[in-house]
Design a protein around this motif. Structure first.
Motif, PDB file in Angstrom:
ATOM      1  N   THR A   1       0.805  -1.217   0.000  1.00 15.63           N
ATOM      2  CA  THR A   1       0.000   0.000   0.000  1.00 15.63           C
ATOM      3  C   THR A   1       0.833   1.260   0.000  1.00 15.63           C
ATOM      4  O   THR A   1       0.295   2.348   0.081  1.00 15.63           O
ATOM      5  CB  THR A   1      -0.926   0.029   1.231  1.00 15.63           C
ATOM      6  OG1 THR A   1      -0.139  -0.178   2.404  1.00 15.63           O
ATOM      7  CG2 THR A   1      -1.994  -1.027   1.132  1.00 15.63           C
ATOM      8  N   SER A   2       2.137   1.176  -0.076  1.00 14.50           N
ATOM      9  CA  SER A   2       2.971   2.367   0.022  1.00 14.50           C
ATOM     10  C   SER A   2       4.056   2.367  -1.036  1.00 14.50           C
ATOM     11  O   SER A   2       4.630   1.334  -1.361  1.00 14.50           O
ATOM     12  CB  SER A   2       3.610   2.450   1.413  1.00 14.50           C
ATOM     13  OG  SER A   2       4.450   3.578   1.501  1.00 14.50           O
TER      14      SER A   2
ATOM     15  N   GLY B   1      -4.147   0.416   4.725  1.00 12.44           N
ATOM     16  CA  GLY B   1      -5.168   0.601   3.703  1.00 12.44           C
ATOM     17  C   GLY B   1      -5.958  -0.670   3.509  1.00 12.44           C
ATOM     18  O   GLY B   1      -5.778  -1.655   4.224  1.00 12.44           O
TER      19      GLY B   1
ATOM     20  N   ASP C   1      -8.294   8.620   0.084  1.00 16.35           N
ATOM     21  CA  ASP C   1      -7.259   8.373  -0.921  1.00 16.35           C
ATOM     22  C   ASP C   1      -7.524   7.030  -1.594  1.00 16.35           C
ATOM     23  O   ASP C   1      -8.038   6.094  -0.977  1.00 16.35           O
ATOM     24  CB  ASP C   1      -5.865   8.341  -0.277  1.00 16.35           C
ATOM     25  CG  ASP C   1      -5.482   9.667   0.352  1.00 16.35           C
ATOM     26  OD1 ASP C   1      -6.066  10.694  -0.028  1.00 16.35           O
ATOM     27  OD2 ASP C   1      -4.603   9.668   1.235  1.00 16.35           O
TER      28      ASP C   1
ATOM     29  N   LYS D   1      -5.837   4.332  -4.964  1.00 21.09           N
ATOM     30  CA  LYS D   1      -4.927   4.120  -6.096  1.00 21.09           C
ATOM     31  C   LYS D   1      -5.305   2.836  -6.819  1.00 21.09           C
ATOM     32  O   LYS D   1      -5.808   1.871  -6.229  1.00 21.09           O
ATOM     33  CB  LYS D   1      -3.464   4.094  -5.648  1.00 21.09           C
ATOM     34  CG  LYS D   1      -2.982   2.832  -4.958  1.00 21.09           C
ATOM     35  CD  LYS D   1      -1.465   2.895  -4.777  1.00 21.09           C
ATOM     36  CE  LYS D   1      -0.907   1.634  -4.146  1.00 21.09           C
ATOM     37  NZ  LYS D   1       0.570   1.663  -4.048  1.00 21.09           N
TER      38      LYS D   1
ATOM     39  N   SER E   1      -0.576   5.444  -8.610  1.00 20.20           N
ATOM     40  CA  SER E   1      -0.297   6.591  -7.745  1.00 20.20           C
ATOM     41  C   SER E   1      -1.486   6.872  -6.840  1.00 20.20           C
ATOM     42  O   SER E   1      -2.644   6.663  -7.223  1.00 20.20           O
ATOM     43  CB  SER E   1       0.003   7.835  -8.581  1.00 20.20           C
ATOM     44  OG  SER E   1      -1.131   8.214  -9.342  1.00 20.20           O
ATOM     45  N   TRP E   2      -1.203   7.342  -5.629  1.00 19.82           N
ATOM     46  CA  TRP E   2      -2.265   7.717  -4.706  1.00 19.82           C
ATOM     47  C   TRP E   2      -2.861   9.051  -5.140  1.00 19.82           C
ATOM     48  O   TRP E   2      -2.146   9.982  -5.484  1.00 19.82           O
ATOM     49  CB  TRP E   2      -1.726   7.848  -3.288  1.00 19.82           C
ATOM     50  CG  TRP E   2      -1.494   6.549  -2.597  1.00 19.82           C
ATOM     51  CD1 TRP E   2      -0.295   5.926  -2.414  1.00 19.82           C
ATOM     52  CD2 TRP E   2      -2.474   5.693  -1.999  1.00 19.82           C
ATOM     53  NE1 TRP E   2      -0.468   4.741  -1.739  1.00 19.82           N
ATOM     54  CE2 TRP E   2      -1.790   4.571  -1.469  1.00 19.82           C
ATOM     55  CE3 TRP E   2      -3.857   5.772  -1.860  1.00 19.82           C
ATOM     56  CZ2 TRP E   2      -2.455   3.541  -0.806  1.00 19.82           C
ATOM     57  CZ3 TRP E   2      -4.522   4.740  -1.206  1.00 19.82           C
ATOM     58  CH2 TRP E   2      -3.820   3.647  -0.689  1.00 19.82           C
ATOM     59  N   ASN E   3      -4.190   9.147  -5.115  1.00 22.75           N
ATOM     60  CA  ASN E   3      -4.908  10.378  -5.411  1.00 22.75           C
ATOM     61  C   ASN E   3      -5.997  10.577  -4.371  1.00 22.75           C
ATOM     62  O   ASN E   3      -6.523   9.610  -3.810  1.00 22.75           O
ATOM     63  CB  ASN E   3      -5.523  10.330  -6.807  1.00 22.75           C
ATOM     64  CG  ASN E   3      -4.485  10.371  -7.908  1.00 22.75           C
ATOM     65  OD1 ASN E   3      -4.153  11.422  -8.414  1.00 22.75           O
ATOM     66  ND2 ASN E   3      -3.951   9.204  -8.278  1.00 22.75           N
ATOM     67  N   SER E   4      -6.345  11.841  -4.123  1.00 18.16           N
ATOM     68  CA  SER E   4      -7.363  12.171  -3.134  1.00 18.16           C
ATOM     69  C   SER E   4      -8.682  12.497  -3.820  1.00 18.16           C
ATOM     70  O   SER E   4      -8.704  13.107  -4.898  1.00 18.16           O
ATOM     71  CB  SER E   4      -6.910  13.371  -2.289  1.00 18.16           C
ATOM     72  OG  SER E   4      -5.756  13.039  -1.540  1.00 18.16           O
TER      73      SER E   4
ATOM     74  N   ASP F   1      -7.686   4.326   1.361  1.00 20.39           N
ATOM     75  CA  ASP F   1      -7.077   4.670   2.649  1.00 20.39           C
ATOM     76  C   ASP F   1      -7.522   6.072   3.048  1.00 20.39           C
ATOM     77  O   ASP F   1      -8.090   6.820   2.243  1.00 20.39           O
ATOM     78  CB  ASP F   1      -5.550   4.608   2.522  1.00 20.39           C
ATOM     79  CG  ASP F   1      -4.840   4.635   3.867  1.00 20.39           C
ATOM     80  OD1 ASP F   1      -5.513   4.453   4.902  1.00 20.39           O
ATOM     81  OD2 ASP F   1      -3.622   4.843   3.882  1.00 20.39           O
TER      82      ASP F   1
END
Length: 205
Positions: free
Chosen positions: A69-70, A79, A114, A116, A152-155, A191
């Motif tokens: 998750t990272s 997450g 968040d 991804k 990629s992480w997105n909000s 997450d």
């Protein structure tokens, strides 16, 4: 003069304090820190329902921490890991994450979180909703359409307006009909859920 300034400062502090109280996260364990990694045990108000549960890890979704998750191995984050690749066209992979709560005050409520999605994640539905049992209605985001397929992480953000006191708000993250893709990577994650009151009427307003 000094007394008037002191009273104004005191009123400002009280007002800011009230607004900060309204910004408190209403969800339990929004970052899944209390959850047992590699399982469906949240140890909080979250419920994670899955299929393919022959053992704790062989399931269509699980609570997770670490490299899965990272992107930063030095600072792993928690997450929920959605594993679409466990499904096939006949026996698809499905999972639902939910938490609900009754709100004491009416007003507008915003959910942020968040997410991804990896390049080859394949499902008929993958998204998050915020719903109200009353006049607040519901809001939904299709993460297959709006989460970039680059890992990629997105909000993201959802908003309910006109929620009434006592309404039950439900947060749901759902994967439906996940299937194995020919290529990797093919996972998805959520997450950092936060539900706050956007505009709650002040007492006496």
């Amino acid at each position: 003069m000094y007394k008037r300034i002191s009273l104004l400062v005191s009123a400002l502090v009280l007002t800011l304090g009230a607004r900060q109280a309204h910004a408190q996260n209403l969800l339990q364990d929004g970052s899944f820190d209390a959850a047992t990694p590699g399982s469906q045990t949240s140890n909080s108000a979250w419920s994670l329902t899955v299929d393919f549960l022959t053992d704790a890890a062989y399931a269509s979704a699980q609570f997770q921490s670490g490299s899965y998750t990272s992107t930063d191995a030095a600072a792993p984050r928690h997450g929920v890991w959605f594993k679409s690749y466990l499904g096939d066209p006949v026996n698809t992979a499905n999972a639902t994450l939910t938490q609900w709560l009754a709100v004491a005050a009416g007003g507008d409520y915003r959910l942020t979180f968040d997410a991804k999605r990896e390049a080859n994640f394949a499902a008929a539905v993958w998204g998050v909703s915020l719903g109200s049992s009353g006049s607040g209605g519901s809001d939904w985001i299709d993460l297959l359409a709006f989460a970039p397929a680059d890992g990629s992480w997105n909000s993201f953000s959802l908003l309910l307006s006109g929620v009434a006191p006592g309404d039950i708000l439900t947060v749901t993250a759902q994967m439906t009909d996940g299937v194995l893709s020919p290529m990797n990577p093919q996972s998805a994650f959520v997450d950092n859920f936060e539900l706050v009151a956007q505009s709650v009427p002040e007492p006496g307003a």
